[in-house]
Design a protein around this motif. Structure first.
Motif, PDB file in Angstrom:
ATOM      1  N   ARG A 161       0.831  -1.207   0.000  1.00 17.74           N
ATOM      2  CA  ARG A 161       0.000   0.000   0.000  1.00 17.74           C
ATOM      3  C   ARG A 161       0.867   1.260   0.000  1.00 17.74           C
ATOM      4  O   ARG A 161       0.507   2.266  -0.615  1.00 17.74           O
ATOM      5  N   MET A 162       1.997   1.213   0.687  1.00 20.39           N
ATOM      6  CA  MET A 162       2.912   2.350   0.661  1.00 20.39           C
ATOM      7  C   MET A 162       3.492   2.522  -0.743  1.00 20.39           C
ATOM      8  O   MET A 162       3.614   3.645  -1.238  1.00 20.39           O
ATOM      9  N   GLU A 163       3.812   1.416  -1.370  1.00 23.03           N
ATOM     10  CA  GLU A 163       4.324   1.466  -2.743  1.00 23.03           C
ATOM     11  C   GLU A 163       3.266   2.050  -3.683  1.00 23.03           C
ATOM     12  O   GLU A 163       3.588   2.876  -4.543  1.00 23.03           O
ATOM     13  N   GLN A 164       2.005   1.634  -3.509  1.00 21.10           N
ATOM     14  CA  GLN A 164       0.917   2.202  -4.319  1.00 21.10           C
ATOM     15  C   GLN A 164       0.843   3.713  -4.142  1.00 21.10           C
ATOM     16  O   GLN A 164       0.671   4.451  -5.106  1.00 21.10           O
ATOM     17  N   TYR A 165       0.943   4.159  -2.909  1.00 21.18           N
ATOM     18  CA  TYR A 165       0.864   5.592  -2.626  1.00 21.18           C
ATOM     19  C   TYR A 165       1.944   6.335  -3.405  1.00 21.18           C
ATOM     20  O   TYR A 165       1.680   7.346  -4.046  1.00 21.18           O
ATOM     21  N   HIS A 166       3.172   5.833  -3.334  1.00 21.37           N
ATOM     22  CA  HIS A 166       4.298   6.515  -3.978  1.00 21.37           C
ATOM     23  C   HIS A 166       4.277   6.398  -5.497  1.00 21.37           C
ATOM     24  O   HIS A 166       4.921   7.198  -6.180  1.00 21.37           O
ATOM     25  N   ALA A 167       3.549   5.440  -6.024  1.00 22.95           N
ATOM     26  CA  ALA A 167       3.468   5.262  -7.478  1.00 22.95           C
ATOM     27  C   ALA A 167       2.375   6.129  -8.106  1.00 22.95           C
ATOM     28  O   ALA A 167       2.130   6.046  -9.308  1.00 22.95           O
ATOM     29  N   ALA A 168       1.750   6.967  -7.302  1.00 26.51           N
ATOM     30  CA  ALA A 168       0.645   7.800  -7.795  1.00 26.51           C
ATOM     31  C   ALA A 168       1.091   8.687  -8.945  1.00 26.51           C
ATOM     32  O   ALA A 168       2.235   9.123  -9.015  1.00 26.51           O
ATOM     33  N   GLN A 169       0.166   8.935  -9.829  1.00 25.27           N
ATOM     34  CA  GLN A 169       0.391   9.820 -10.961  1.00 25.27           C
ATOM     35  C   GLN A 169      -0.427  11.084 -10.755  1.00 25.27           C
ATOM     36  O   GLN A 169      -1.404  11.077 -10.005  1.00 25.27           O
ATOM     37  N   PRO A 170      -0.058  12.167 -11.411  1.00 24.63           N
ATOM     38  CA  PRO A 170      -0.861  13.382 -11.291  1.00 24.63           C
ATOM     39  C   PRO A 170      -2.301  13.124 -11.753  1.00 24.63           C
ATOM     40  O   PRO A 170      -2.540  12.320 -12.654  1.00 24.63           O
ATOM     41  N   GLY A 171      -3.231  13.774 -11.112  1.00 22.68           N
ATOM     42  CA  GLY A 171      -4.640  13.620 -11.451  1.00 22.68           C
ATOM     43  C   GLY A 171      -5.371  12.784 -10.422  1.00 22.68           C
ATOM     44  O   GLY A 171      -4.866  12.491  -9.341  1.00 22.68           O
ATOM     45  N   LEU A 172      -6.555  12.412 -10.783  1.00 16.45           N
ATOM     46  CA  LEU A 172      -7.466  11.691  -9.905  1.00 16.45           C
ATOM     47  C   LEU A 172      -7.216  10.194  -9.971  1.00 16.45           C
ATOM     48  O   LEU A 172      -7.088   9.629 -11.055  1.00 16.45           O
ATOM     49  N   GLN A 173      -7.125   9.558  -8.806  1.00 15.80           N
ATOM     50  CA  GLN A 173      -7.024   8.103  -8.750  1.00 15.80           C
ATOM     51  C   GLN A 173      -7.711   7.582  -7.501  1.00 15.80           C
ATOM     52  O   GLN A 173      -7.757   8.253  -6.478  1.00 15.80           O
ATOM     53  N   PHE A 174      -8.225   6.380  -7.627  1.00 13.81           N
ATOM     54  CA  PHE A 174      -8.993   5.753  -6.559  1.00 13.81           C
ATOM     55  C   PHE A 174      -8.234   4.551  -6.014  1.00 13.81           C
ATOM     56  O   PHE A 174      -7.675   3.766  -6.775  1.00 13.81           O
ATOM     57  N   TYR A 175      -8.261   4.415  -4.695  1.00 13.93           N
ATOM     58  CA  TYR A 175      -7.580   3.320  -4.006  1.00 13.93           C
ATOM     59  C   TYR A 175      -8.616   2.410  -3.357  1.00 13.93           C
ATOM     60  O   TYR A 175      -9.511   2.883  -2.656  1.00 13.93           O
ATOM     61  N   ASP A 176      -8.470   1.122  -3.571  1.00 15.83           N
ATOM     62  CA  ASP A 176      -9.276   0.120  -2.879  1.00 15.83           C
ATOM     63  C   ASP A 176      -8.536  -0.168  -1.581  1.00 15.83           C
ATOM     64  O   ASP A 176      -7.663  -1.015  -1.528  1.00 15.83           O
ATOM     65  N   ARG A 177      -8.822   0.621  -0.565  1.00 12.00           N
ATOM     66  CA  ARG A 177      -8.191   0.606   0.761  1.00 12.00           C
ATOM     67  C   ARG A 177      -6.886   1.399   0.777  1.00 12.00           C
ATOM     68  O   ARG A 177      -6.370   1.771  -0.263  1.00 12.00           O
ATOM     69  N   SER A 178      -6.370   1.624   1.982  1.00 13.06           N
ATOM     70  CA  SER A 178      -5.124   2.368   2.153  1.00 13.06           C
ATOM     71  C   SER A 178      -4.362   1.825   3.358  1.00 13.06           C
ATOM     72  O   SER A 178      -4.809   0.889   4.022  1.00 13.06           O
ATOM     73  N   VAL A 179      -3.255   2.455   3.666  1.00 14.62           N
ATOM     74  CA  VAL A 179      -2.461   2.069   4.839  1.00 14.62           C
ATOM     75  C   VAL A 179      -3.295   2.209   6.111  1.00 14.62           C
ATOM     76  O   VAL A 179      -3.156   1.421   7.052  1.00 14.62           O
ATOM     77  N   VAL A 180      -4.202   3.166   6.138  1.00 15.01           N
ATOM     78  CA  VAL A 180      -5.051   3.354   7.325  1.00 15.01           C
ATOM     79  C   VAL A 180      -5.875   2.097   7.600  1.00 15.01           C
ATOM     80  O   VAL A 180      -6.058   1.701   8.749  1.00 15.01           O
ATOM     81  N   ASP A 181      -6.354   1.441   6.550  1.00 16.87           N
ATOM     82  CA  ASP A 181      -7.114   0.194   6.730  1.00 16.87           C
ATOM     83  C   ASP A 181      -6.276  -0.858   7.449  1.00 16.87           C
ATOM     84  O   ASP A 181      -6.779  -1.570   8.326  1.00 16.87           O
ATOM     85  N   SER A 182      -5.013  -0.945   7.073  1.00 15.85           N
ATOM     86  CA  SER A 182      -4.135  -1.927   7.721  1.00 15.85           C
ATOM     87  C   SER A 182      -4.022  -1.649   9.213  1.00 15.85           C
ATOM     88  O   SER A 182      -4.048  -2.580  10.026  1.00 15.85           O
ATOM     89  N   LEU A 183      -3.912  -0.373   9.575  1.00 19.12           N
ATOM     90  CA  LEU A 183      -3.846  -0.033  10.992  1.00 19.12           C
ATOM     91  C   LEU A 183      -5.149  -0.388  11.703  1.00 19.12           C
ATOM     92  O   LEU A 183      -5.124  -0.861  12.844  1.00 19.12           O
ATOM     93  N   ALA A 184      -6.277  -0.199  11.038  1.00 19.46           N
ATOM     94  CA  ALA A 184      -7.566  -0.571  11.640  1.00 19.46           C
ATOM     95  C   ALA A 184      -7.602  -2.063  11.935  1.00 19.46           C
ATOM     96  O   ALA A 184      -8.017  -2.483  13.020  1.00 19.46           O
ATOM     97  N   TYR A 185      -7.167  -2.868  10.965  1.00 23.42           N
ATOM     98  CA  TYR A 185      -7.103  -4.321  11.182  1.00 23.42           C
ATOM     99  C   TYR A 185      -6.173  -4.644  12.347  1.00 23.42           C
ATOM    100  O   TYR A 185      -6.454  -5.511  13.170  1.00 23.42           O
TER     101      TYR A 185
END
Length: 167
Positions: free
Chosen positions: A67-91
């Motif tokens: 998930r951290m790698e996904q965050y850093h691979a972001a491109q300019p513009g709008l993108q949607f994430y199916d969960r994030s690092v915050v979800d992992s902390l919730a679990y």
């Protein structure tokens, strides 16, 4: 160059997140998938114990790294994430696992879009399978943890209504 806007769609297992992400992708939006299932499939095929029901700590570390790698691979513009690092902390909070300081630091330094869209628990679409083993009762508790963890990190919650994808 346009701003990078990372929009998270979250919620418990079997609540419609991935269906929404898939519909957005079909409409041409950049979407980053939830890859816990891919990790589960890969680790099962490899015969390792890096699975949520065998070695939750190692599994969680692998999910967070991705998930951290996904965050850093972001491109300019709008993108949607199916969960994030915050979800992992919730679990992790739900399962009473220790959260590493580096993950909290990551979340302090890297923000997703302020509003997080959370799918609600929905008994009619809830399913378990060989990769998704959480019970309905665990899902209800997890939903509470997901909401509170995002709020604890300063995100605003927008609950996605129970509707068909078309609606």
């Amino acid at each position: 160059m346009p701003e990078t806007k990372r929009i998270v769609i979250s919620g418990g297992p079997a609540t419609g997140k991935t269906s929404i992400i898939n519909a957005l992708r079909e409409r041409g939006y950049r979407c980053l998938p939830e890859f816990s299932r891919e990790i589960i499939r890969s680790e099962m095929a490899a015969g390792t114990d890096v699975l949520p029901w065998d070695n939750l700590t190692a599994f969680t570390e692998k999910v967070i790294a991705g998930r951290m790698e996904q965050y850093h691979a972001a491109q300019p513009g709008l993108q949607f994430y199916d969960r994030s690092v915050v979800d992992s902390l919730a679990y992790m909070h739900l399962d009473k696992l220790s959260v590493q300081q580096k993950w909290e630091q990551f979340l302090n330094d890297n923000r997703y879009y302020q509003t997080v869209f959370i799918t609600e628990t929905w008994k009619d679409i809830f399913l378990t399978d060989g990769e998704r083993k959480e019970s309905w009762e665990k899902l209800l508790h997890l939903h509470e943890y997901i909401v509170s963890t995002y709020q604890d990190w300063g995100y605003e919650i927008c609950f996605v209504p129970k509707r068909t994808i078309e609606e």
